[in-house]
Enzyme design. Structure first.
Site, PDB file in Angstrom:
ATOM      1  N   SER A 143       0.796  -1.223   0.000  1.00  0.00           N
ATOM      2  CA  SER A 143       0.000   0.000   0.000  1.00  0.00           C
ATOM      3  C   SER A 143       0.831   1.277   0.000  1.00  0.00           C
ATOM      4  O   SER A 143       0.377   2.304  -0.495  1.00  0.00           O
ATOM      5  CB  SER A 143      -0.956   0.007   1.186  1.00  0.00           C
ATOM      6  OG  SER A 143      -0.267  -0.242   2.388  1.00  0.00           O
ATOM      7  N   HIS A 187      -5.134  -3.392  -2.946  1.00  0.00           N
ATOM      8  CA  HIS A 187      -4.699  -2.525  -4.048  1.00  0.00           C
ATOM      9  C   HIS A 187      -4.541  -3.269  -5.369  1.00  0.00           C
ATOM     10  O   HIS A 187      -4.028  -2.720  -6.337  1.00  0.00           O
ATOM     11  CB  HIS A 187      -3.395  -1.821  -3.674  1.00  0.00           C
ATOM     12  CG  HIS A 187      -3.519  -1.023  -2.425  1.00  0.00           C
ATOM     13  ND1 HIS A 187      -4.097   0.221  -2.396  1.00  0.00           N
ATOM     14  CD2 HIS A 187      -3.200  -1.322  -1.138  1.00  0.00           C
ATOM     15  CE1 HIS A 187      -4.105   0.666  -1.149  1.00  0.00           C
ATOM     16  NE2 HIS A 187      -3.572  -0.240  -0.367  1.00  0.00           N
ATOM     17  N   LYS A 222     -11.596   0.786  -2.136  1.00  0.00           N
ATOM     18  CA  LYS A 222     -10.497   1.340  -2.926  1.00  0.00           C
ATOM     19  C   LYS A 222     -10.927   1.374  -4.397  1.00  0.00           C
ATOM     20  O   LYS A 222     -11.734   2.209  -4.748  1.00  0.00           O
ATOM     21  CB  LYS A 222      -9.228   0.576  -2.629  1.00  0.00           C
ATOM     22  CG  LYS A 222      -8.750   1.022  -1.236  1.00  0.00           C
ATOM     23  CD  LYS A 222      -7.687   0.259  -0.581  1.00  0.00           C
ATOM     24  CE  LYS A 222      -7.417   0.904   0.781  1.00  0.00           C
ATOM     25  NZ  LYS A 222      -6.794   0.005   1.733  1.00  0.00           N
TER      26      LYS A 222
HETATM   27  C1  LIG Z   1      -6.742  -0.187   3.071  1.00  0.00           C
HETATM   28  C2  LIG Z   1      -6.153  -1.503   3.350  1.00  0.00           C
HETATM   29  C3  LIG Z   1      -6.778  -2.410   4.205  1.00  0.00           C
HETATM   30  C4  LIG Z   1      -7.981  -2.047   5.016  1.00  0.00           C
HETATM   31  O1  LIG Z   1      -9.121  -1.944   4.261  1.00  0.00           O
HETATM   32  P1  LIG Z   1     -10.322  -1.040   4.770  1.00  0.00           P
HETATM   33  O2  LIG Z   1     -11.491  -1.522   4.028  1.00  0.00           O
HETATM   34  O3  LIG Z   1      -9.940   0.371   4.436  1.00  0.00           O
HETATM   35  O4  LIG Z   1     -10.418  -1.265   6.250  1.00  0.00           O
HETATM   36  C5  LIG Z   1      -6.226  -3.665   4.337  1.00  0.00           C
HETATM   37  N1  LIG Z   1      -5.104  -3.997   3.684  1.00  0.00           N
HETATM   38  C6  LIG Z   1      -4.458  -3.135   2.879  1.00  0.00           C
HETATM   39  C7  LIG Z   1      -3.215  -3.579   2.183  1.00  0.00           C
HETATM   40  C8  LIG Z   1      -4.961  -1.862   2.698  1.00  0.00           C
HETATM   41  O5  LIG Z   1      -4.305  -0.992   1.926  1.00  0.00           O
END
Ligand SMILES: *Cc1c(COP(=O)(O)O)cnc(C)c1O
Length: 402
Positions: free
Chosen positions: A187, A215, A250
């Site tokens: 991330s 991602h 995302k």
């Molecule tokens: C954003 C993210 C999460 C958490 O997801 P949310 O739905 O925002 O709680 C988990 N793992 C990674 C790698 C992330 O970037």
């Protein structure tokens, strides 16, 4: 507030400020498209995870509005009466996109990671993780009670040494399951895990592979499953990469998350994942919006557009001599090292009309503070050019070697 609580809190806040690590909210009037009004100023945003522009897509918003007619909330947990037809349809769509037998919805990616790891391993077991894994995987590992082992980022030799060590311990103890959990795309770095090699190691050492596709989902995949994520891009399937977690907040532009896998794995998690069971179901509007977003991923070449923007950014940035990292994903970090410099450059960019993430420890390791630039299919080439010009000027102003 009690005097001791007051002084504890004040001390910790003072420490954060002194270290240049104090964080503040920015207030936006609405989701970036990619322009947003941030604290009263219009900025072109290069910090959101809405990689395909689906958070502001009129059809996704319309689907959420129709979904809201089913109820503002789910009114109970999924296993009581908070599981609607729309949730079921979304789970089917996720299974279809990821090439898995089934999927299960979670309130967030954080909850999915904590719930899945806790359901699969516990005391007497082992959880092995990349040092740069997302905080939710790390917390899930710690909370599970399993023995926690880490390896240097993307280092297959270091990983194999840990697997040899735990399988030795496992044999000595006569039991113990081993879970390997990694981000598919990192991330804060944007690079991908060597998933095919990891899956082979998992086969050799009888380790269960869990991949976080926060991602990767929606933006990469294989010919057959173009939106499935980094697991599909690495040529892996349900047998070689049995546990896949993805988020809907995302690339899908909504919120919530899912785990996809075999019918049996999903049945198991439905019974045993505490963060699935003991929480209110996903609001139907979010499920409806997510479903439309996933259909749009299938219907439109959004991921290709994103890939073109990423290439354009990298080409132009390289020509300008900017220090790019080894990332072909939408996440393009510029590692500057020093917290103060990162804050200064981000502030200068803001004055020039751009919002980028200033990422500092503890989100990233000490000494690797960075600008986290993220690209979206809705950025135009001229917006990217304008950002790069502003970036060169901002770096020059801090007298950093570019
Ligand atoms: C954003 C993210 C999460 C958490 O997801 P949310 O739905 O925002 O709680 C988990 N793992 C990674 C790698 C992330 O970037």
């Amino acid at each position: 507030m009690s005097a001791s609580l007051q002084s504890f809190v004040q001390q910790r806040l003072d420490d954060r400020r002194a270290q240049q690590l104090y964080r503040e909210h920015k207030n936006l009037t609405a989701a970036p498209n990619p322009v947003a009004v941030v604290d009263g100023r219009e900025l072109i945003t290069f910090s959101s995870n809405d990689y395909l522009g689906l958070a502001t897509h009129p059809q996704v918003i319309a689907a959420q509005q129709r979904g809201a007619e089913l109820g503002a909330g789910a009114t109970a947990s999924h296993l009581v009466n908070g599981h609607f037809d729309i949730h079921q349809q979304l789970q089917h769509k996720i299974a279809e996109l990821t090439g898995r037998e089934a999927a299960l919805l979670f309130g967030s990616g954080y909850m999915a990671n904590v719930g899945v790891i806790g359901a699969l391993v516990g005391r007497g077991d082992y959880v092995v993780q990349d040092k740069l894994n997302h905080a939710s995987l790390i917390d899930g590992g710690r909370l599970s009670g399993a023995q926690y082992l880490r390896f240097a980022h993307n280092d297959l030799d270091a990983l194999e040494r840990q697997l040899q060590r735990v399988s030795g311990q496992q044999r000595a103890a006569g039991s113990g399951k081993i879970l390997l959990a990694v981000d598919g795309v990192y991330s804060m770095d944007g690079d991908t895990a060597p998933l095919a090699e990891m899956a082979a190691l998992c086969q050799t050492y009888d380790v269960w592979l869990m991949v976080d596709e926060a991602h990767g989902f929606g933006v990469m995949g294989s010919e057959r499953f173009p939106c499935a994520g980094s697991v599909a891009a690495a040529g892996l399937d349900q047998d070689s990469a049995p546990i896949v977690m993805g988020t809907l907040g995302k690339a899908a532009g909504n919120g919530g998350a899912f785990v996809a896998g075999s019918r049996a794995l999903i049945d198991y998690l439905t019974q045993y994942a505490r963060t699935y069971i003991y929480t209110t179901g996903m609001p139907p509007a979010v499920a409806a919006g997510s479903l439309r977003a996933l259909e749009l991923m299938q219907e439109q070449p959004l991921a290709q557009t994103l890939a073109a923007r990423v290439s354009y950014f990298r080409e132009r940035a390289a020509k300008l001599g900017l220090p790019l990292e080894n990332s072909t994903s939408a996440i393009q970090p510029l590692v500057l090292g020093c917290e103060k410099t990162v804050l200064q450059v981000a502030e200068t960019l803001r004055q020039s009309g751009f919002l980028v993430g200033a990422i500092r420890p503890p989100t990233v390791p000490a000494g690797t503070a960075r600008l986290r630039i993220t690209l979206s299919a809705v950025h135009t080439e001229s917006q990217i050019d304008a950002l790069l010009a502003a970036l060169v000027a901002a770096l020059a102003a801090t007298e950093l070697p570019v």
